[in-house]
Design a protein around this motif. Structure first.
Motif, PDB file in Angstrom:
ATOM      1  N   TYR A 279     -64.651  39.871  10.526  1.00  0.00           N
ATOM      2  CA  TYR A 279     -64.930  39.285   8.955  1.00  0.00           C
ATOM      3  C   TYR A 279     -63.657  39.314   8.667  1.00  0.00           C
ATOM      4  O   TYR A 279     -62.703  40.329   8.714  1.00  0.00           O
ATOM      5  CB  TYR A 279     -65.692  40.391   8.387  1.00  0.00           C
ATOM      6  CG  TYR A 279     -67.210  40.102   8.729  1.00  0.00           C
ATOM      7  CD1 TYR A 279     -68.048  39.293   8.030  1.00  0.00           C
ATOM      8  CD2 TYR A 279     -67.583  41.189   9.736  1.00  0.00           C
ATOM      9  CE1 TYR A 279     -69.415  39.211   8.574  1.00  0.00           C
ATOM     10  CE2 TYR A 279     -69.077  40.983   9.984  1.00  0.00           C
ATOM     11  CZ  TYR A 279     -69.907  40.026   9.334  1.00  0.00           C
ATOM     12  OH  TYR A 279     -71.135  39.943   9.607  1.00  0.00           O
TER      13      TYR A 279
ATOM     14  N   ILE B 287     -67.761  45.244  15.589  1.00  0.00           N
ATOM     15  CA  ILE B 287     -67.617  44.562  14.310  1.00  0.00           C
ATOM     16  C   ILE B 287     -66.444  45.044  13.790  1.00  0.00           C
ATOM     17  O   ILE B 287     -65.985  46.154  13.551  1.00  0.00           O
ATOM     18  CB  ILE B 287     -68.929  45.014  13.527  1.00  0.00           C
ATOM     19  CG1 ILE B 287     -70.089  44.558  14.098  1.00  0.00           C
ATOM     20  CG2 ILE B 287     -68.609  44.368  11.726  1.00  0.00           C
ATOM     21  CD1 ILE B 287     -71.515  44.968  13.357  1.00  0.00           C
TER      22      ILE B 287
ATOM     23  N   GLU C 283     -67.021  30.544  11.569  1.00  0.00           N
ATOM     24  CA  GLU C 283     -67.823  30.128  10.268  1.00  0.00           C
ATOM     25  C   GLU C 283     -67.134  30.635   9.098  1.00  0.00           C
ATOM     26  O   GLU C 283     -66.176  31.397   8.959  1.00  0.00           O
ATOM     27  CB  GLU C 283     -69.242  30.925  10.565  1.00  0.00           C
ATOM     28  CG  GLU C 283     -69.676  30.698  11.879  1.00  0.00           C
ATOM     29  CD  GLU C 283     -71.104  31.473  11.988  1.00  0.00           C
ATOM     30  OE1 GLU C 283     -71.254  32.560  11.008  1.00  0.00           O
ATOM     31  OE2 GLU C 283     -71.854  31.544  12.928  1.00  0.00           O
TER      32      GLU C 283
ATOM     33  N   GLN D 100     -58.225  37.754  15.851  1.00  0.00           N
ATOM     34  CA  GLN D 100     -58.895  36.767  16.297  1.00  0.00           C
ATOM     35  C   GLN D 100     -58.257  36.094  17.587  1.00  0.00           C
ATOM     36  O   GLN D 100     -59.080  35.957  18.685  1.00  0.00           O
ATOM     37  CB  GLN D 100     -58.839  35.468  15.456  1.00  0.00           C
ATOM     38  CG  GLN D 100     -59.789  34.414  15.931  1.00  0.00           C
ATOM     39  CD  GLN D 100     -59.484  33.078  14.863  1.00  0.00           C
ATOM     40  OE1 GLN D 100     -59.599  33.334  13.422  1.00  0.00           O
ATOM     41  NE2 GLN D 100     -59.679  32.047  15.381  1.00  0.00           N
TER      42      GLN D 100
ATOM     43  N   THR E  39     -67.776  40.744  16.299  1.00  0.00           N
ATOM     44  CA  THR E  39     -67.996  39.905  15.226  1.00  0.00           C
ATOM     45  C   THR E  39     -66.818  40.315  14.208  1.00  0.00           C
ATOM     46  O   THR E  39     -66.630  41.410  13.952  1.00  0.00           O
ATOM     47  CB  THR E  39     -69.292  39.881  14.342  1.00  0.00           C
ATOM     48  OG1 THR E  39     -70.273  39.757  15.259  1.00  0.00           O
ATOM     49  CG2 THR E  39     -69.322  39.239  12.940  1.00  0.00           C
TER      50      THR E  39
ATOM     51  N   VAL F 278     -65.793  34.082   9.496  1.00  0.00           N
ATOM     52  CA  VAL F 278     -66.354  35.156  10.165  1.00  0.00           C
ATOM     53  C   VAL F 278     -66.370  34.579  11.764  1.00  0.00           C
ATOM     54  O   VAL F 278     -66.740  33.556  11.994  1.00  0.00           O
ATOM     55  CB  VAL F 278     -68.058  35.188  10.074  1.00  0.00           C
ATOM     56  CG1 VAL F 278     -68.560  36.349  11.097  1.00  0.00           C
ATOM     57  CG2 VAL F 278     -68.278  35.907   8.588  1.00  0.00           C
ATOM     58  N   TYR F 279     -65.616  35.016  12.593  1.00  0.00           N
ATOM     59  CA  TYR F 279     -65.268  34.852  13.969  1.00  0.00           C
ATOM     60  C   TYR F 279     -66.130  35.564  15.002  1.00  0.00           C
ATOM     61  O   TYR F 279     -66.259  36.746  14.993  1.00  0.00           O
ATOM     62  CB  TYR F 279     -63.842  35.049  14.307  1.00  0.00           C
ATOM     63  CG  TYR F 279     -63.424  34.771  15.871  1.00  0.00           C
ATOM     64  CD1 TYR F 279     -63.693  33.166  16.367  1.00  0.00           C
ATOM     65  CD2 TYR F 279     -63.233  35.775  16.787  1.00  0.00           C
ATOM     66  CE1 TYR F 279     -63.420  32.750  17.590  1.00  0.00           C
ATOM     67  CE2 TYR F 279     -63.072  35.343  18.000  1.00  0.00           C
ATOM     68  CZ  TYR F 279     -62.993  33.923  18.566  1.00  0.00           C
ATOM     69  OH  TYR F 279     -62.894  33.521  19.822  1.00  0.00           O
ATOM     70  N   LYS F 280     -67.120  34.878  15.669  1.00  0.00           N
ATOM     71  CA  LYS F 280     -68.110  35.555  16.571  1.00  0.00           C
ATOM     72  C   LYS F 280     -67.714  35.088  18.218  1.00  0.00           C
ATOM     73  O   LYS F 280     -67.635  34.138  18.406  1.00  0.00           O
ATOM     74  CB  LYS F 280     -69.288  35.281  15.983  1.00  0.00           C
ATOM     75  CG  LYS F 280     -69.923  35.781  14.782  1.00  0.00           C
ATOM     76  CD  LYS F 280     -71.414  35.529  14.559  1.00  0.00           C
ATOM     77  CE  LYS F 280     -71.771  36.031  13.193  1.00  0.00           C
ATOM     78  NZ  LYS F 280     -73.176  35.636  12.800  1.00  0.00           N
ATOM     79  N   THR F 281     -67.977  36.296  18.960  1.00  0.00           N
ATOM     80  CA  THR F 281     -68.221  36.023  20.226  1.00  0.00           C
ATOM     81  C   THR F 281     -69.190  36.838  20.937  1.00  0.00           C
ATOM     82  O   THR F 281     -70.172  37.434  19.860  1.00  0.00           O
ATOM     83  CB  THR F 281     -66.909  36.694  21.068  1.00  0.00           C
ATOM     84  OG1 THR F 281     -66.681  38.067  20.953  1.00  0.00           O
ATOM     85  CG2 THR F 281     -65.635  35.948  20.703  1.00  0.00           C
TER      86      THR F 281
ATOM     87  N   GLY G  89     -65.597  31.921  21.433  1.00  0.00           N
ATOM     88  CA  GLY G  89     -66.452  32.240  19.953  1.00  0.00           C
ATOM     89  C   GLY G  89     -66.566  31.149  19.281  1.00  0.00           C
ATOM     90  O   GLY G  89     -66.275  29.901  19.656  1.00  0.00           O
TER      91      GLY G  89
ATOM     92  N   ARG H 107     -70.325  46.816  21.818  1.00  0.00           N
ATOM     93  CA  ARG H 107     -70.157  45.631  20.837  1.00  0.00           C
ATOM     94  C   ARG H 107     -69.351  46.095  19.552  1.00  0.00           C
ATOM     95  O   ARG H 107     -69.140  47.117  19.436  1.00  0.00           O
ATOM     96  CB  ARG H 107     -71.598  45.016  20.423  1.00  0.00           C
ATOM     97  CG  ARG H 107     -72.299  44.258  21.517  1.00  0.00           C
ATOM     98  CD  ARG H 107     -73.712  44.230  20.928  1.00  0.00           C
ATOM     99  NE  ARG H 107     -74.444  45.210  20.888  1.00  0.00           N
ATOM    100  CZ  ARG H 107     -75.399  45.376  19.980  1.00  0.00           C
ATOM    101  NH1 ARG H 107     -75.894  44.522  19.069  1.00  0.00           N
ATOM    102  NH2 ARG H 107     -76.330  46.643  19.814  1.00  0.00           N
TER     103      ARG H 107
END
Length: 242
Positions: free
Chosen positions: A26, A223, A9, A236, A24, A17-20, A6, A221
């Motif tokens: 926030y 969020i 950002e 996270q 996602t 904002v942590y993304k894999t 991930g 998925r």
């Protein structure tokens, strides 16, 4: 961050904002970023929202969790968010013919229900989580929590298995990351019953990320939004390990 595949950002609206590939997360106040979420953009919502714990009349109720700290009724800064402020946003971002699940105790069930029907959610079921353990109370010891199930718009045929009583062992000891954490297997069951592979599930108060883990294990998925720094970090780390 490479271990989880991930990236983290930063921005003005959300601290991070942590993304894999599948998630996602926030680090933000849901009410502050809700406006940036599109109408009809998620396929399911499951959340265990912040509210005052009901001690059944006990003045000094407390819960222990991993790390040995003690959580009391006044432990969260976000516990007083009115249901009437955030539930209409859930209705807006949820797709038509999709489902909304919200955890509640016996004290808040009527307030949540009114907020939901006032913004046009259709009531589907009252599910009972049998925790297989009792919590002391002034009256009868408490063994259950409740899950209110609603839909937006018309009925969507899904594979609803089991019954309205869900028996699950609550997380305990070292496996418990958050004082009010719910079983991942229970959430995964609801996700599998209510969504299709790769659809998007959302949790506006994700806490330690149980909903995110359940969604990823179910190949959906996810969020999630969390305002508390501690719990965002726990979420996270949890997603990184999947």
């Amino acid at each position: 961050m490479q271990e989880g595949g991930g990236r983290l950002e930063t921005g003005k609206e959300a601290a991070a904002v942590y993304k894999t590939e599948k998630a996602t997360l926030y680090y933000a106040d849901f009410l502050e970023i809700a406006g940036s979420m599109e109408d009809n953009s998620v396929d399911m919502v499951f959340t265990d929202p912040p509210f005052e714990l009901a001690g059944g009349g006990m003045k000094n109720g407390k819960l222990n969790y991993e790390g040995g700290e003690i959580f009391r009724n006044y432990g969260f800064s976000t516990k007083n968010i009115p249901f009437t402020e955030w539930i209409p946003e859930i209705y807006r971002i949820l797709k038509s013919r999709r489902y909304f699940y919200v955890m509640t105790n016996d004290r808040n069930i009527f307030s949540i229900h009114k907020a939901c029907v006032d913004c046009n959610f259709k009531f589907c079921e009252l599910l009972v989580l049998d925790k297989k353990m009792t919590v002391p109370s002034t009256y009868y010891p408490k063994r259950a929590e409740f899950i209110l199930m609603y839909r937006k718009g018309n009925y969507r045929k899904s594979h609803f298995l089991g019954s309205t009583v869900i028996e699950e062992r609550m997380p305990r000891g070292k496996e418990k990351r958050h004082p009010t954490e719910k079983p991942v297997s229970m959430i995964e069951h609801l996700v599998l019953c209510s969504t299709l592979e790769n659809e998007v599930c959302f949790d506006p108060f994700m806490g330690s990320g149980s909903t995110g883990e359940a969604c990823i294990r179910a190949d959906r998925r996810f969020i999630g939004v969390e305002i508390e720094d501690k719990w965002f970090t726990v979420s996270q780390n949890r997603i990184m390990q999947l």
